[in-house]
Design an enzyme around this catalytic site. Sequence first.
Site, PDB file in Angstrom:
ATOM      1  CB  ALA A 151      -0.986  -0.054   1.379  1.00  0.00           C
TER       2      ALA A 151
ATOM      3  NE  ARG B 291      -2.800  -4.298  -6.814  1.00  0.00           N
ATOM      4  CZ  ARG B 291      -2.087  -5.001  -6.140  1.00  0.00           C
ATOM      5  NH1 ARG B 291      -0.707  -4.690  -5.685  1.00  0.00           N
ATOM      6  NH2 ARG B 291      -2.400  -5.888  -5.349  1.00  0.00           N
TER       7      ARG B 291
ATOM      8  CG  ASP C  89      -3.449  -3.602   0.976  1.00  0.00           C
ATOM      9  OD1 ASP C  89      -3.035  -4.778   1.457  1.00  0.00           O
ATOM     10  OD2 ASP C  89      -2.468  -3.101   0.008  1.00  0.00           O
TER      11      ASP C  89
ATOM     12  CG  ASN D  77      -2.875  -7.281   5.162  1.00  0.00           C
ATOM     13  OD1 ASN D  77      -2.258  -6.144   4.490  1.00  0.00           O
ATOM     14  ND2 ASN D  77      -2.307  -8.286   5.507  1.00  0.00           N
ATOM     15  CE  LYS D  78      -1.851  -9.639  -1.315  1.00  0.00           C
ATOM     16  NZ  LYS D  78      -2.566  -9.406  -2.450  1.00  0.00           N
TER      17      LYS D  78
HETATM   18  O1  MRU Z   1      -0.797  -7.257  -3.615  1.00  0.00           O
HETATM   19  P1  MRU Z   1       0.237  -6.626  -2.464  1.00  0.00           P
HETATM   20  O2  MRU Z   1       1.288  -7.431  -2.676  1.00  0.00           O
HETATM   21  O3  MRU Z   1       0.286  -5.173  -3.075  1.00  0.00           O
HETATM   22  O4  MRU Z   1      -0.435  -6.586  -1.111  1.00  0.00           O
HETATM   23  C1  MRU Z   1       0.355  -6.184   0.150  1.00  0.00           C
HETATM   24  C2  MRU Z   1      -0.288  -6.370   1.236  1.00  0.00           C
HETATM   25  O5  MRU Z   1      -1.193  -6.946   1.412  1.00  0.00           O
HETATM   26  C3  MRU Z   1       0.394  -5.774   2.276  1.00  0.00           C
HETATM   27  O6  MRU Z   1       0.303  -6.419   3.414  1.00  0.00           O
HETATM   28  C4  MRU Z   1      -0.103  -4.273   2.425  1.00  0.00           C
HETATM   29  O7  MRU Z   1      -0.105  -3.546   1.431  1.00  0.00           O
HETATM   30  C5  MRU Z   1       0.334  -3.811   3.676  1.00  0.00           C
HETATM   31  S1  MRU Z   1       2.156  -2.983   3.053  1.00  0.00           S
HETATM   32  C6  MRU Z   1       2.936  -2.039   4.376  1.00  0.00           C
END
Ligand code: MRU
Length: 364
Positions: A55, A90, A244, A254-255
Site C-alpha cells: 500500500a 489497483r 491496504d 489486507n492480503k
Molecule cells: O498485493 P500486494 O502485494 O500489493 O499486497 C500487499 C499487502 O497486502 C500488504 O500487507 C499491505 O499492502 C501492507 S504494506 C505495508
Amino acid sequence: MNVNGTPTRTIWLNNNGWAVDIIDQTKMPHAYEIVTMETLDDACVAIKDMLVRGAPLIGATAAYGMALALRNDASTNACDAAYEALYATRPTAVNLRWALDEMKAKVFPLPEAEREAAAYKLAAEICDDDVAQNSAIGDHGLKIIEQLWEKKGKQGVINILAHCNAGWLATVDWGTATAPMYKAFEAGIPIHVWVDETRPRNQGASLTAWELGNHGIPHTLIVDNAGGHLMQHGLVDLCIVGTDRTTASGDVCNKIGTYLKALAAHDNGVPFYVGLPSPTIDWTVDDGVKEIPIEERDQTEVTQMTGRLPDGSVATVTITPEGCKAGNFAFDVTPAKYVTGLITERGIAPATKDGLAALFPDKN
Ligand code: MRU
C-alpha cells in the site's frame, strides 16, 4: 534497508534528476533489477503489473507517476487524466487514492508553470513521510515486543507470525509490520519470524523471506495454512500484519488469508496487531466487509507457479488440470473485533472508532 551493505529505498529519483527508479519486485528473489520509470504510463504499468506493490509504495509510486505526467503536460486536463489513469491501476490500497488526492489538493490549484516542480517536491515529501511514519511504527511496536520479552522472563525467543510482505519492499523504507521486527532485532531481542508463503503470488516466500534474510533476522517459511497449528502449540507469541485499507472503525483489509490468521489468533489468545501509517486509514468507510473493494486478479496467478530451476533459470509451470478455473481474490477484511491493536505512527490505538479518533482528532 541495506542491500549488499548499501542503504537503499524502494523508490528514488534517477541520477538524471527527473526519472524515477524502482526495484522490479516481480523478478525477486531470483533477480534484483532496477527499472527506470520515465512516463505516466510506466508508473501505471509498474503499479498494475506489481513491479511495485504494498500500500505505501503504491501511493509513493502514484505520486511520482503524477510528477512524470506533469513533466510532459501540466495542463488541467492532463492533471485530471493522470489522476484517473493512476487511480484505475489497483482498487484496494487506499494509499493510492490518498496520494492522488494530496496532489489534487496541493498541486492542481497552482499555476500551470509551477505544477511540475511542486509535484516532484510533494512526491519526495510523501516518500520521506512514509519513512518517518514507518520508523515511528517500529518504535511503538518495539514496546509490544519488549513487553512480551519481559513476560517470557527474557528466555528463548519471541516468535512473530507475518503474512504477505508488509516490509521494506512494500513501503519506501522500514516496512509497516516489519518495522517493529527490525527495531527489536536492533535492540538485541531474539526474534524469529514465521513467514506465511502467501499464495498465490508468494510475497512472503519471495519478498519477506528475502528481506529478513538480507537483514539477518532468523525466519522460517511456512505454508499459509500452518499458522493455526503453530498457534495451538504455543509457537506464536504475536502476529503483526500490514493493511491496504483500515476503516475509521478499525476493520482491517489486507492480503487474502489475513482474516483466517486473525481468527486462529483470537481462538488461541495470540495478540494480533496491525502496523499502519495514517495514509492507510480510509476515514470515509466504516464497514470494511461491505464497503472496501476487493481486487480480483487473473486466475493464472493461482493456476501457475513461477520458480527457479536447478540450472538457475526461472520458469513458470501450471499446477492444475487443463481448463481448471480459479478464483483470485487478493484481499480480505478482518473485522476490528479480532484486532488487538493498530500500531500507527502516533502510537497504538484500539481497533475502534473512538480509539482511532483519539489518536487522530485532526482527521475527523
Ligand atoms: O498485493 P500486494 O502485494 O500489493 O499486497 C500487499 C499487502 O497486502 C500488504 O500487507 C499491505 O499492502 C501492507 S504494506 C505495508
